[in-house]
Scaffold this motif. Structure first.
Motif, PDB file in Angstrom:
ATOM      1  N   ILE A   1       0.841  -1.196   0.000  1.00  0.00           N
ATOM      2  CA  ILE A   1       0.000   0.000   0.000  1.00  0.00           C
ATOM      3  C   ILE A   1       0.877   1.247   0.000  1.00  0.00           C
ATOM      4  O   ILE A   1       0.614   2.200  -0.721  1.00  0.00           O
ATOM      5  CB  ILE A   1      -0.949  -0.007   1.213  1.00  0.00           C
ATOM      6  CG1 ILE A   1      -1.968  -1.137   1.061  1.00  0.00           C
ATOM      7  CG2 ILE A   1      -1.641   1.340   1.371  1.00  0.00           C
ATOM      8  CD1 ILE A   1      -2.846  -1.356   2.271  1.00  0.00           C
ATOM      9  N   ASN A   2       1.916   1.241   0.803  1.00  0.00           N
ATOM     10  CA  ASN A   2       2.863   2.358   0.868  1.00  0.00           C
ATOM     11  C   ASN A   2       4.266   1.838   0.621  1.00  0.00           C
ATOM     12  O   ASN A   2       4.629   0.770   1.105  1.00  0.00           O
ATOM     13  CB  ASN A   2       2.838   3.024   2.250  1.00  0.00           C
ATOM     14  CG  ASN A   2       1.545   3.728   2.526  1.00  0.00           C
ATOM     15  OD1 ASN A   2       1.010   4.417   1.675  1.00  0.00           O
ATOM     16  ND2 ASN A   2       1.035   3.561   3.730  1.00  0.00           N
ATOM     17  N   PHE A   3       5.056   2.640  -0.094  1.00  0.00           N
ATOM     18  CA  PHE A   3       6.471   2.324  -0.267  1.00  0.00           C
ATOM     19  C   PHE A   3       7.243   3.014   0.850  1.00  0.00           C
ATOM     20  O   PHE A   3       7.181   4.231   0.987  1.00  0.00           O
ATOM     21  CB  PHE A   3       6.997   2.822  -1.615  1.00  0.00           C
ATOM     22  CG  PHE A   3       6.469   2.079  -2.793  1.00  0.00           C
ATOM     23  CD1 PHE A   3       6.805   0.757  -3.005  1.00  0.00           C
ATOM     24  CD2 PHE A   3       5.636   2.700  -3.703  1.00  0.00           C
ATOM     25  CE1 PHE A   3       6.329   0.067  -4.100  1.00  0.00           C
ATOM     26  CE2 PHE A   3       5.161   2.023  -4.803  1.00  0.00           C
ATOM     27  CZ  PHE A   3       5.504   0.704  -4.995  1.00  0.00           C
ATOM     28  N   VAL A   4       7.923   2.232   1.673  1.00  0.00           N
ATOM     29  CA  VAL A   4       8.732   2.782   2.750  1.00  0.00           C
ATOM     30  C   VAL A   4      10.059   2.040   2.746  1.00  0.00           C
ATOM     31  O   VAL A   4      10.093   0.811   2.585  1.00  0.00           O
ATOM     32  CB  VAL A   4       8.028   2.619   4.117  1.00  0.00           C
ATOM     33  CG1 VAL A   4       8.896   3.163   5.241  1.00  0.00           C
ATOM     34  CG2 VAL A   4       6.680   3.319   4.110  1.00  0.00           C
ATOM     35  N   HIS A   5      11.143   2.794   2.941  1.00  0.00           N
ATOM     36  CA  HIS A   5      12.458   2.166   2.987  1.00  0.00           C
ATOM     37  C   HIS A   5      12.441   0.979   3.953  1.00  0.00           C
ATOM     38  O   HIS A   5      11.897   1.092   5.055  1.00  0.00           O
ATOM     39  CB  HIS A   5      13.518   3.156   3.490  1.00  0.00           C
ATOM     40  CG  HIS A   5      14.031   4.075   2.444  1.00  0.00           C
ATOM     41  ND1 HIS A   5      13.527   5.332   2.261  1.00  0.00           N
ATOM     42  CD2 HIS A   5      15.019   3.917   1.538  1.00  0.00           C
ATOM     43  CE1 HIS A   5      14.186   5.922   1.281  1.00  0.00           C
ATOM     44  NE2 HIS A   5      15.095   5.080   0.821  1.00  0.00           N
TER      45      HIS A   5
END
Length: 176
Positions: free
Chosen positions: A131-135
């Protein structure tokens, strides 16, 4: 080169193929993603392996994607490589007109000679995204986001103030 000309290379010609299994390989890169309406500009390369199992009445198409795409972190806005992996099976029946019966079952006219799979490849890649791109965290469990940006976010985020009435009510619960 028009959009239809470019996407034509993501086509599997099945007329003339003998019954049995047939493998096809494609690559989805920046040019591929440019042809779809999406707010992100993906950079990278995804290998696509399509295996067509041809039979007289029904065909199945197994699509596997694997590769790496540079995406923008939704937290710190830096780009980072994201590993893409996914697989899907599409069942193809023959009929009078083109029709999608379900997410994984389509009917193609008997007069057709080929099937265009660019849209199916694109959707499979998107379905492999979170859903979200996070490192990702490093091996020690620490966040790898841009520290300057995280610090600025923390400075500008509103501090949550607790209503003093809740504090008084909490005392009642603790005193049981």
């Amino acid at each position: 080169m028009s959009i239809l000309d470019y996407l034509a290379k993501y086509t599997i010609p099945y007329k003339g193929l003998k019954d049995g299994s047939h493998e096809f390989e494609f690559t989805a890169d920046e040019k591929f993603f440019e042809h779809f309406q999406f707010e992100n500009d993906f950079q990278g390369q995804v290998s696509v392996k399509a295996t067509l199992l041809k039979k007289t009445l029904v065909m199945s198409l197994d699509i596997e994607v694997e590769g790496e795409i540079n995406v923008t972190c939704d937290r710190c806005l830096d780009r980072f490589p994201y590993q893409v992996e996914g697989e899907s099976t599409l069942f193809i029946k023959f009929g009078e007109t083109y029709e999608e019966l379900d997410n994984d079952i389509i009917v193609v006219p008997e007069s057709e000679n080929e099937i265009k799979i660019a849209q199916y490849i694109y959707e499979l890649i998107l379905l492999s995204f979170p859903i979200n791109f996070v490192h990702p965290d490093d091996e020690d469990g620490f966040n790898t986001c841009n520290e300057e940006m995280i610090q600025k976010l923390n400075e500008h985020s509103e501090k949550e103030e607790i209503d003093p009435r809740w504090s008084e009510l909490k005392k009642l619960i603790d005193n049981k």
